[in-house]
Design a protein around this motif. Structure first.
Motif, PDB file in Angstrom:
ATOM      1  N   ARG A   4       0.827  -1.201   0.000  1.00 53.76           N
ATOM      2  CA  ARG A   4       0.000   0.000   0.000  1.00 53.76           C
ATOM      3  C   ARG A   4       0.864   1.255   0.000  1.00 53.76           C
ATOM      4  NH1 ARG A   4      -2.509   0.113   5.022  1.00 53.76           N
ATOM      5  NH2 ARG A   4      -4.068   1.604   4.270  1.00 53.76           N
ATOM      6  N   ILE A   5       0.576   2.141  -0.939  1.00 55.09           N
ATOM      7  CA  ILE A   5       1.305   3.399  -1.071  1.00 55.09           C
ATOM      8  C   ILE A   5       0.354   4.558  -0.812  1.00 55.09           C
ATOM      9  CG2 ILE A   5       2.435   4.937  -2.738  1.00 55.09           C
ATOM     10  CD1 ILE A   5       3.696   2.470  -4.007  1.00 55.09           C
ATOM     11  N   ALA A   6       0.807   5.516  -0.036  1.00 55.30           N
ATOM     12  CA  ALA A   6       0.016   6.716   0.240  1.00 55.30           C
ATOM     13  C   ALA A   6       0.533   7.871  -0.607  1.00 55.30           C
ATOM     14  CB  ALA A   6       0.110   7.082   1.724  1.00 55.30           C
ATOM     15  N   TYR A   7      -0.379   8.497  -1.340  1.00 53.18           N
ATOM     16  CA  TYR A   7      -0.060   9.704  -2.103  1.00 53.18           C
ATOM     17  C   TYR A   7      -0.586  10.890  -1.298  1.00 53.18           C
ATOM     18  CZ  TYR A   7       0.204  13.012  -6.009  1.00 53.18           C
ATOM     19  OH  TYR A   7       0.495  14.096  -6.814  1.00 53.18           O
ATOM     20  N   ILE A  24       0.718   1.751 -11.999  1.00 59.08           N
ATOM     21  CA  ILE A  24       0.744   0.934 -10.787  1.00 59.08           C
ATOM     22  C   ILE A  24       0.949  -0.536 -11.149  1.00 59.08           C
ATOM     23  CG2 ILE A  24      -0.550   0.302  -8.719  1.00 59.08           C
ATOM     24  CD1 ILE A  24      -2.144   2.914  -9.093  1.00 59.08           C
ATOM     25  N   ALA A  25       2.052  -1.101 -10.693  1.00 61.80           N
ATOM     26  CA  ALA A  25       2.382  -2.495 -10.995  1.00 61.80           C
ATOM     27  C   ALA A  25       1.467  -3.443 -10.213  1.00 61.80           C
ATOM     28  CB  ALA A  25       3.838  -2.774 -10.639  1.00 61.80           C
ATOM     29  N   PRO A  26       1.285  -4.658 -10.707  1.00 61.27           N
ATOM     30  CA  PRO A  26       0.503  -5.646  -9.962  1.00 61.27           C
ATOM     31  C   PRO A  26       1.092  -5.854  -8.563  1.00 61.27           C
ATOM     32  CG  PRO A  26       0.926  -6.424 -12.189  1.00 61.27           C
ATOM     33  CD  PRO A  26       1.757  -5.178 -12.011  1.00 61.27           C
ATOM     34  N   GLY A  27       0.220  -5.969  -7.590  1.00 58.96           N
ATOM     35  CA  GLY A  27       0.676  -6.158  -6.216  1.00 58.96           C
ATOM     36  C   GLY A  27       0.827  -4.860  -5.445  1.00 58.96           C
ATOM     37  N   TYR A  28       0.471  -3.716  -6.092  1.00 60.62           N
ATOM     38  CA  TYR A  28       0.558  -2.418  -5.421  1.00 60.62           C
ATOM     39  C   TYR A  28      -0.794  -1.715  -5.502  1.00 60.62           C
ATOM     40  CZ  TYR A  28       5.625  -2.945  -5.359  1.00 60.62           C
ATOM     41  OH  TYR A  28       6.906  -3.409  -5.125  1.00 60.62           O
ATOM     42  N   ALA A  29      -1.087  -0.902  -4.507  1.00 55.50           N
ATOM     43  CA  ALA A  29      -2.305  -0.093  -4.490  1.00 55.50           C
ATOM     44  C   ALA A  29      -1.952   1.287  -3.956  1.00 55.50           C
ATOM     45  CB  ALA A  29      -3.369  -0.739  -3.610  1.00 55.50           C
ATOM     46  N   VAL A  30      -2.578   2.303  -4.515  1.00 55.61           N
ATOM     47  CA  VAL A  30      -2.290   3.686  -4.124  1.00 55.61           C
ATOM     48  C   VAL A  30      -3.550   4.334  -3.572  1.00 55.61           C
ATOM     49  CG1 VAL A  30      -1.374   5.914  -4.852  1.00 55.61           C
ATOM     50  CG2 VAL A  30      -0.560   3.816  -5.962  1.00 55.61           C
ATOM     51  N   LEU A 219       9.449   5.363  -5.777  1.00 55.37           N
ATOM     52  CA  LEU A 219       8.947   4.793  -4.532  1.00 55.37           C
ATOM     53  C   LEU A 219       8.624   3.317  -4.693  1.00 55.37           C
ATOM     54  CD1 LEU A 219       8.016   5.019  -1.628  1.00 55.37           C
ATOM     55  CD2 LEU A 219       5.824   5.899  -2.456  1.00 55.37           C
ATOM     56  N   GLU A 220       7.953   2.974  -5.773  1.00 58.43           N
ATOM     57  CA  GLU A 220       7.602   1.580  -6.016  1.00 58.43           C
ATOM     58  C   GLU A 220       8.855   0.709  -6.113  1.00 58.43           C
ATOM     59  OE1 GLU A 220       5.719  -0.240  -9.752  1.00 58.43           O
ATOM     60  OE2 GLU A 220       3.971   0.406  -8.582  1.00 58.43           O
ATOM     61  N   THR A 221       9.886   1.244  -6.774  1.00 55.49           N
ATOM     62  CA  THR A 221      11.148   0.507  -6.912  1.00 55.49           C
ATOM     63  C   THR A 221      11.814   0.298  -5.554  1.00 55.49           C
ATOM     64  OG1 THR A 221      11.510   1.342  -9.155  1.00 55.49           O
ATOM     65  CG2 THR A 221      13.443   0.516  -7.972  1.00 55.49           C
ATOM     66  N   MET A 222      11.821   1.328  -4.723  1.00 53.99           N
ATOM     67  CA  MET A 222      12.428   1.216  -3.401  1.00 53.99           C
ATOM     68  C   MET A 222      11.714   0.158  -2.560  1.00 53.99           C
ATOM     69  SD  MET A 222      13.195   5.228  -2.505  1.00 53.99           S
ATOM     70  CE  MET A 222      13.869   4.851  -0.885  1.00 53.99           C
ATOM     71  N   ILE A 223      10.387   0.145  -2.641  1.00 51.43           N
ATOM     72  CA  ILE A 223       9.632  -0.858  -1.885  1.00 51.43           C
ATOM     73  C   ILE A 223       9.946  -2.256  -2.402  1.00 51.43           C
ATOM     74  CG2 ILE A 223       7.316  -1.701  -1.332  1.00 51.43           C
ATOM     75  CD1 ILE A 223       6.363   1.219  -1.485  1.00 51.43           C
ATOM     76  N   ALA A 224       9.989  -2.408  -3.735  1.00 51.85           N
ATOM     77  CA  ALA A 224      10.258  -3.716  -4.332  1.00 51.85           C
ATOM     78  C   ALA A 224      11.646  -4.228  -3.951  1.00 51.85           C
ATOM     79  CB  ALA A 224      10.128  -3.628  -5.849  1.00 51.85           C
TER      80      ALA A 224
END
Length: 285
Positions: A4-7, A24-30, A219-224
């Motif tokens: 889960r990502i907060a904008y 938004i890549a699969p497995g992520y939600a904003v 951000l998505e890359t850092m989480i991954a």
């Protein structure tokens, strides 16, 4: 498990995140997480209040279990303070855009829809980031006088978001002036310009960096990658998040009805605001 990502964005009646679904890549939600108070940084005092408002919202998101936070403003309001209070990745749209632009070429410029009276927010962004030295110019599309039209449904911001040709041409003109300055790429100076980023990129002679895309992708890359903020092990994590919440609650009570509506949004006759375009403003692409 979904990440889960907060904008984090300024308080409005908008209900959904402005991050496009295709990013938004699969497995992520904003999710959209808004500030508790509305404030536009028209001067240094309001810039400090913006830092507190955005900072509190980001700290709240971290406390509520999000896996990462994106500050949805190129000035990166409250970024350093938020990073001091949490161990999850927190990315600023401005900082991420600088990194992308620097990777595209030695010199870059910022082109913003806002007037030159907002120069202090960009001065701070460039001063706080070493890569800012590679920015050779900041160019402003609108004028201070035009800000008085923001209360109207049909103004320079709604026209830009609708892709009106005359606004696209005004932005492109500043982009090409930045190229003459020596810029090898151009950063759009406000996340509110993201809706026309693809149009501008298709007609610009240099790469265009969209802050929403740059920030979200980083951000998505850092989480991954499982990366967390680096910090001095001698300094404990700040426990001031609750204090920020109390400060914002007090500001909300103090400001009351005096809080200005989001200047990026459409103001309706009933006094409410939204980021939807009015039906009377047709898109001209």
């Amino acid at each position: 498990m979904t990440k889960r990502i907060a904008y984090v964005e300024l308080k409005t009646s908008q209900q959904t995140s402005p991050v496009p679904e295709h990013l938004i890549a699969p497995g992520y939600a904003v999710d959209l997480v808004q500030t508790e108070i509305r404030v536009t940084p028209v001067d240094a005092a309001d810039l400090l209040l913006s830092d507190v408002a955005y900072g509190e919202a980001a700290m709240r998101a971290a406390r509520n279990g999000y896996d990462g936070v994106l500050i949805g403003g190129v000035p990166d309001y409250g970024l350093a303070a938020v990073r001091a209070t949490t161990d999850i990745p927190v990315v600023g749209s401005g900082e991420a855009s600088l990194l992308v632009a620097a990777a595209l070429g030695e010199k870059f410029s910022i082109v913003t829809i806002w007037p030159e009276t907002m120069d202090f927010v960009y001065d701070r962004l460039l001063r706080d980031n070493p890569i800012g030295r590679q920015c050779i110019s900041v160019r402003y599309v609108s004028t201070h006088a035009e800000q008085s039209t923001l209360a109207e449904d049909d103004n320079f911001l709604t026209q830009m978001k609708a892709g009106r040709e005359h606004m696209i041409e005004r932005i492109l003109a500043e982009i090409e002036l930045a190229v003459k300055d020596g810029a090898k790429s151009v950063i759009l100076g406000c996340n509110c310009m993201s809706p026309v980023a693809e149009i501008l990129a298709a007609r610009s002679s240099v790469p265009i960096v969209d802050p929403t895309t740059a920030g979200y992708r980083q951000l998505e890359t850092m989480i991954a990658l499982g990366l967390r903020p680096a910090r001095d092990p001698r300094v404990s994590l700040s426990e001031r998040a609750d204090l920020f919440a109390e400060m914002v609650q007090a500001a909300d009570l103090s400001l009351g009805a005096e809080q200005e509506d989001c200047p990026v949004c459409v103001l309706h006759d009933d006094g409410t605001a939204s980021c939807d375009l009015p039906a009377s403003v047709p898109a001209e692409v």
